[in-house]
Design an enzyme around this catalytic site. Structure first.
Site, PDB file in Angstrom:
ATOM      1  N   TYR A 160       2.570  -3.733  10.141  1.00 37.74           N
ATOM      2  CA  TYR A 160       2.987  -3.438   8.769  1.00 37.74           C
ATOM      3  C   TYR A 160       2.103  -2.329   8.200  1.00 37.74           C
ATOM      4  CZ  TYR A 160      -0.932  -6.567   7.558  1.00 37.74           C
ATOM      5  OH  TYR A 160      -2.163  -7.169   7.462  1.00 37.74           O
ATOM      6  N   PRO A 161       2.680  -1.474   7.359  1.00 34.94           N
ATOM      7  CA  PRO A 161       1.890  -0.461   6.652  1.00 34.94           C
ATOM      8  C   PRO A 161       1.439  -1.007   5.302  1.00 34.94           C
ATOM      9  CG  PRO A 161       4.206  -0.003   6.343  1.00 34.94           C
ATOM     10  CD  PRO A 161       4.128  -1.261   7.178  1.00 34.94           C
ATOM     11  N   MET A 162       0.381  -0.437   4.754  1.00 37.92           N
ATOM     12  CA  MET A 162      -0.106  -0.921   3.461  1.00 37.92           C
ATOM     13  C   MET A 162      -0.838   0.183   2.689  1.00 37.92           C
ATOM     14  SD  MET A 162      -3.502  -3.186   4.267  1.00 37.92           S
ATOM     15  CE  MET A 162      -3.886  -3.129   2.509  1.00 37.92           C
ATOM     16  N   ASP A 163      -0.923  -0.039   1.388  1.00 40.69           N
ATOM     17  CA  ASP A 163      -1.659   0.833   0.475  1.00 40.69           C
ATOM     18  C   ASP A 163      -2.675   0.009  -0.297  1.00 40.69           C
ATOM     19  OD1 ASP A 163      -0.269   3.201   0.977  1.00 40.69           O
ATOM     20  OD2 ASP A 163       1.219   2.827  -0.586  1.00 40.69           O
TER      21      ASP A 163
ATOM     22  N   SER B 212      -6.968  -8.203  -1.447  1.00 42.71           N
ATOM     23  CA  SER B 212      -5.534  -8.219  -1.172  1.00 42.71           C
ATOM     24  C   SER B 212      -4.742  -8.631  -2.407  1.00 42.71           C
ATOM     25  CB  SER B 212      -5.239  -9.179  -0.014  1.00 42.71           C
ATOM     26  OG  SER B 212      -3.862  -9.192   0.282  1.00 42.71           O
TER      27      SER B 212
END
Length: 248
Positions: free
Chosen positions: A144-147, A222
């Site tokens: 998964y990608p995240m910012d 998070s």
């Protein structure tokens, strides 16, 4: 102005997701399909030769759900090599039946919210192992990608270095609970793709992905600052299983 974290950067990484046009694949004769599979496996054999020389790594997983059917994860020293591999795959007969579904370009990254020292970190064996990894051969994968959020009072980039370091340290303690169960590879993608990081998790027990990600959601880093893209979960596809997977 807040201080930017310095990063250690390793191999470039491509996550290449494809859907398979099964209807078109079925129109080929058995001999044509077998020839296409042999050509593809010959390409994978070249990838394996590179991995055996520890000059890169790769993993192939079938993806569960309708986001994609297959994922190729490729690590190489240069971004040009990733381009060459993608082009070589696209020139195969099999690629005529592989529909691009999603891709992600990044580079293996260790941030140094790490302690600084006089020693060149690129010469430390453990650091090199993490920057230039041979991908795990686990049964399952989760990508998964995240910012990091940049909204109002929850702006990661306005925090001091010390605040960010403390938050990441607590986050890391959660991850350590899963040592031996989940292997994580973080790739940085600021300026390379649409999100800021890619996270790839490897495990022989897919349920551990849910447990790890859920527990980490309660970490402040998070809960307050994490924003996530789509999740892709899959099962390892070995070269021995390729003919069975593509059999119709």
């Amino acid at each position: 102005m807040s201080e930017a974290a310095q990063t250690l950067d390793g191999w470039y990484c491509l996550h290449d997701f494809r859907s398979i046009d099964w209807s078109a694949w079925k129109t080929l004769t058995s001999d044509e399909r077998e020839a296409a599979i042999r050509e593809f496996l010959s390409l994978v054999e070249k990838w394996q030769e590179t991995e055996d020389k520890q000059e890169g790594s790769h993993a192939i997983y079938t993806i569960v759900g309708q986001k994609a059917d297959i994922m190729f994860m490729i690590l190489r020293p240069t971004i040009e090599e990733l381009n060459e591999i993608e082009t070589a795959l696209n020139k195969t007969k099999l690629a005529e039946f592989l529909v691009p579904a999603y891709s992600y370009v990044s580079v293996v990254e260790l941030s140094n919210y790490l302690a600084s020292g006089d020693e060149d970190p690129y010469q430390i064996p453990e650091v090199r192992r993490r920057l230039y990894p041979i991908l795990p051969k686990t049964k399952h994968v989760c990508f998964y990608p995240m910012d990091k959020r940049r909204q109002g009072n929850d702006n990661w980039y306005m925090l001091s270095m010390e605040e960010r370091r403390n938050l990441m340290r607590a986050h890391g303690l959660t991850g350590r609970k899963y040592a031996g169960k989940v292997t994580q590879i973080i790739t940085g993608s600021v300026g390379l793709d649409d999100f800021e990081w890619g996270v790839t998790l490897f495990s022989d027990d897919a349920l551990q992905f849910k447990k790890l990600v859920y527990e980490m959601r309660f970490d402040e880093v998070s809960a307050r600052y994490g924003e996530f893209g789509s999740f892709f979960v899959g099962n390892r596809l070995t070269v021995e299983k390729v003919p069975v997977f593509l059999h119709v």
